[in-house]
Design an enzyme around this catalytic site. Sequence first.
Site, short mmCIF file in Angstrom:
data_model
loop_
_atom_site.label_atom_id
_atom_site.label_comp_id
_atom_site.label_asym_id
_atom_site.label_seq_id
_atom_site.Cartn_x
_atom_site.Cartn_y
_atom_site.Cartn_z
N LYS A 1 -10.08 -23.99 12.81
CA LYS A 1 -11.48 -23.63 12.62
C LYS A 1 -11.67 -22.76 11.38
O LYS A 1 -12.59 -22.97 10.58
CB LYS A 1 -12.01 -22.90 13.86
CG LYS A 1 -13.42 -22.33 13.72
CD LYS A 1 -14.45 -23.42 13.45
CE LYS A 1 -15.83 -22.86 13.16
NZ LYS A 1 -16.45 -22.19 14.30
N LYS B 1 -16.44 -13.66 7.71
CA LYS B 1 -15.31 -13.32 8.58
C LYS B 1 -14.34 -14.50 8.69
O LYS B 1 -13.12 -14.33 8.60
CB LYS B 1 -15.82 -12.97 9.98
CG LYS B 1 -14.73 -12.72 11.01
CD LYS B 1 -15.21 -13.05 12.42
CE LYS B 1 -15.41 -14.54 12.58
NZ LYS B 1 -15.75 -14.93 13.96
N LEU C 1 -17.94 -15.56 21.51
CA LEU C 1 -18.22 -14.21 21.04
C LEU C 1 -17.96 -14.09 19.53
O LEU C 1 -17.31 -14.95 18.94
CB LEU C 1 -17.36 -13.21 21.81
CG LEU C 1 -17.67 -13.15 23.32
CD1 LEU C 1 -16.60 -12.37 24.07
CD2 LEU C 1 -19.04 -12.55 23.57
N PRO C 2 -18.45 -13.03 18.89
CA PRO C 2 -18.37 -12.93 17.43
C PRO C 2 -16.96 -12.82 16.85
O PRO C 2 -16.69 -13.36 15.79
CB PRO C 2 -19.19 -11.68 17.11
CG PRO C 2 -20.11 -11.50 18.27
CD PRO C 2 -19.33 -11.97 19.45
#
Length: 317
Positions: free
Chosen positions: A200, A269, A92-93
Amino acid sequence: MSAAEQEAARQDGTDQQKTLAVGFIGLGTMGEPMAANIVAAGYDLRVHDVDPDRTREVAERLSSRPEETPARVHPASDADDLADRDVIVLMLPTSAIVRAALLDEDGQLKIPLRSGAVVVDMSSSDPTETVATGKQLAAHGIPMVDAPVSGARERAIAGTLAIMMGADEEAAAERSAPVIEAMSRAIYRTGRLGTGHAMKALNNFVAASSVAATSEALTAGGRFGLDPAVMVDVLNDSTGQSFITTHVLGPHVVEGRYASGFALPLIAKDVRIAENLQRTVGHHAPVCQAVSAQFGAAEAALGNTDHTEVYRFWGEG
């Protein structure tokens, strides 16, 4: 034990793992090919997306693939349809959306998972939020594993993603690993829950830095009269070579495709997450701050577009 007996034991273990029932939430650019590889590996799969039409369409596409068994792919219309899953994978985002998919505002489970189930967040989530969500899930007896991916859509399709896995419970990591292996070429164990997402974010900060630096170099070189295509060739045969010069700026900037499949808001993000992480651990990180500001400005101006469009945006400045 003979070689034949060892192979039989290995196959028996593999077959037992394939009895795991898997749920997959988030069927976007990366999610759909990742789900396809889970099905191709032989797992019973239920897929779900916030868009009901998307859920149905992906289930139909995966069911129609000749190398898979159609009966093993089903759409999940609501949370109850995933309640019997042994492993729930989310792609998911944001970490906020991950939490909202799993827990209500009071911290109660939205998916009434059974004992022994494992939640695997493969999204690019904020590690601090991952730890918080993991604690809430653990209160219900549900362990969480963070296993974000790197490699973009090309490697998602090929099933060769690099995985960074964090987990507090070894049993949960071992239970979910065979499902994750169906989507990856390598799993890197990073430590406790949240470390996968930290790795990440930091990886994507390094990649974003390369995008910014190489874009500046190509712009300056072009204004001086250098051919950007020649510049990329030189970079790829010199010390400036990186994944960005070989797989991103060449095809998507020099050749003008601007279609890497990685959206600008997502990389912006991720760099913000890395910036916050550096701040949280008390590390002064001027490069990260500068790159975050650059991508933030590009996102504000360009919106939801491919991240390679920043080259044109910055070049016009």
